[in-house]
Design an enzyme around this catalytic site. Sequence first.
Site, PDB file in Angstrom:
ATOM      1  N   GLY A 131       7.659  -4.540   0.114  1.00 51.58           N
ATOM      2  CA  GLY A 131       7.472  -3.759   1.329  1.00 51.58           C
ATOM      3  C   GLY A 131       6.147  -4.113   1.983  1.00 51.58           C
ATOM      4  O   GLY A 131       5.201  -4.526   1.303  1.00 51.58           O
ATOM      5  N   GLN A 152      -1.026  -3.116   7.315  1.00 55.38           N
ATOM      6  CA  GLN A 152      -1.519  -4.000   6.246  1.00 55.38           C
ATOM      7  C   GLN A 152      -1.830  -5.408   6.761  1.00 55.38           C
ATOM      8  O   GLN A 152      -2.557  -6.157   6.123  1.00 55.38           O
ATOM      9  CB  GLN A 152      -0.500  -4.093   5.106  1.00 55.38           C
ATOM     10  CG  GLN A 152      -0.324  -2.787   4.341  1.00 55.38           C
ATOM     11  CD  GLN A 152       0.686  -2.941   3.225  1.00 55.38           C
ATOM     12  OE1 GLN A 152       1.877  -2.778   3.443  1.00 55.38           O
ATOM     13  NE2 GLN A 152       0.220  -3.284   2.036  1.00 55.38           N
ATOM     14  N   CYS A 189       0.782  -2.466  -4.745  1.00 58.39           N
ATOM     15  CA  CYS A 189       0.666  -2.582  -3.291  1.00 58.39           C
ATOM     16  C   CYS A 189      -0.009  -3.903  -2.967  1.00 58.39           C
ATOM     17  O   CYS A 189      -0.976  -4.281  -3.637  1.00 58.39           O
ATOM     18  CB  CYS A 189      -0.176  -1.418  -2.767  1.00 58.39           C
ATOM     19  SG  CYS A 189      -0.452  -1.453  -0.993  1.00 58.39           S
ATOM     20  N   LEU A 190       0.490  -4.594  -1.940  1.00 60.12           N
ATOM     21  CA  LEU A 190      -0.131  -5.874  -1.559  1.00 60.12           C
ATOM     22  C   LEU A 190      -1.572  -5.663  -1.091  1.00 60.12           C
ATOM     23  O   LEU A 190      -2.369  -6.594  -1.112  1.00 60.12           O
ATOM     24  CB  LEU A 190       0.701  -6.559  -0.466  1.00 60.12           C
ATOM     25  CG  LEU A 190       2.096  -7.031  -0.906  1.00 60.12           C
ATOM     26  CD1 LEU A 190       2.858  -7.617   0.271  1.00 60.12           C
ATOM     27  CD2 LEU A 190       2.001  -8.044  -2.038  1.00 60.12           C
ATOM     28  N   HIS A 201       6.324   4.980   0.132  1.00 60.82           N
ATOM     29  CA  HIS A 201       5.058   4.263   0.000  1.00 60.82           C
ATOM     30  C   HIS A 201       4.669   3.616   1.343  1.00 60.82           C
ATOM     31  O   HIS A 201       3.520   3.710   1.782  1.00 60.82           O
ATOM     32  CB  HIS A 201       5.215   3.205  -1.105  1.00 60.82           C
ATOM     33  CG  HIS A 201       4.054   2.278  -1.283  1.00 60.82           C
ATOM     34  ND1 HIS A 201       3.369   2.154  -2.480  1.00 60.82           N
ATOM     35  CD2 HIS A 201       3.462   1.395  -0.441  1.00 60.82           C
ATOM     36  CE1 HIS A 201       2.410   1.258  -2.339  1.00 60.82           C
ATOM     37  NE2 HIS A 201       2.448   0.774  -1.115  1.00 60.82           N
ATOM     38  N   GLU A 202       5.662   2.981   2.007  1.00 64.04           N
ATOM     39  CA  GLU A 202       5.367   2.279   3.264  1.00 64.04           C
ATOM     40  C   GLU A 202       5.086   3.255   4.403  1.00 64.04           C
ATOM     41  O   GLU A 202       4.203   3.009   5.233  1.00 64.04           O
ATOM     42  CB  GLU A 202       6.527   1.347   3.635  1.00 64.04           C
ATOM     43  CG  GLU A 202       6.818   0.235   2.628  1.00 64.04           C
ATOM     44  CD  GLU A 202       5.592  -0.558   2.216  1.00 64.04           C
ATOM     45  OE1 GLU A 202       4.679  -0.736   3.039  1.00 64.04           O
ATOM     46  OE2 GLU A 202       5.547  -1.000   1.053  1.00 64.04           O
ATOM     47  N   HIS A 259       1.594   4.376   4.413  1.00 64.24           N
ATOM     48  CA  HIS A 259       0.663   3.426   5.045  1.00 64.24           C
ATOM     49  C   HIS A 259       0.473   3.736   6.533  1.00 64.24           C
ATOM     50  O   HIS A 259      -0.619   3.584   7.073  1.00 64.24           O
ATOM     51  CB  HIS A 259       1.190   1.990   4.918  1.00 64.24           C
ATOM     52  CG  HIS A 259       0.842   1.307   3.638  1.00 64.24           C
ATOM     53  ND1 HIS A 259      -0.462   1.095   3.230  1.00 64.24           N
ATOM     54  CD2 HIS A 259       1.616   0.751   2.679  1.00 64.24           C
ATOM     55  CE1 HIS A 259      -0.455   0.446   2.075  1.00 64.24           C
ATOM     56  NE2 HIS A 259       0.791   0.234   1.713  1.00 64.24           N
TER      57      HIS A 259
HETATM   58 ZN    ZN Z   1       1.405  -0.651  -0.045  1.00 65.98          ZN
END
Ligand code: ZN
Length: 172
Positions: free
Chosen positions: A46, A51, A96-97, A138-139, A142
């Site tokens: 995701g 991000q 998470c990236l 989660h996304e 963000h």
């Molecule tokens: Zn993330």
Amino acid sequence: MALLPIYTAPDPLLKTISTPVEKVDDEIRKLVADMFETMYAAPGIGLAAIQVGVPKRLLVMDVVGKGKEEPPQPLALINPEITWVSDDDVTYEEGCLSVPEHYADVVRPAEVEVSYLDLDGQPQQLRADGLLAICVQHEIDHLDGILFLDHLSALKRNMILRKLLKQKKMAS
Ligand code: ZN
């Protein structure tokens, strides 16, 4: 298509509350295509626009991914909103990236319903459970400037943030 740079914690940019997409146009569709490419290359399941430094309410996901037995399941959600959550919770070890190499257990509702616009600007509904439900929550976090770290105790969060700062210092 192009690979986009991924911002990592504790970059203050990640605390931004993203603004709704006003019009789903070619510019948005190009951003989505670049975000998919960036997410698959990372690799991740995701990615939210913030991000990659774009404060717009959109995200891409694929909980299957490429090169698996199952076909990929790319999903792009524009202006997503959670409209329903289940009474039961699940615990999942999230990553998470934007928080590279750190993982921690997060508790979230096990099932959710999300309304969003698709790439044609048409309203859609998504009912998600399992990993997809975790990923979409989660996304969407963000988009409101929330990282999975913010769901942890202050002790755990600060420990990871200190390690991330050390990693950044060593890399620069
Ligand atoms: Zn993330």
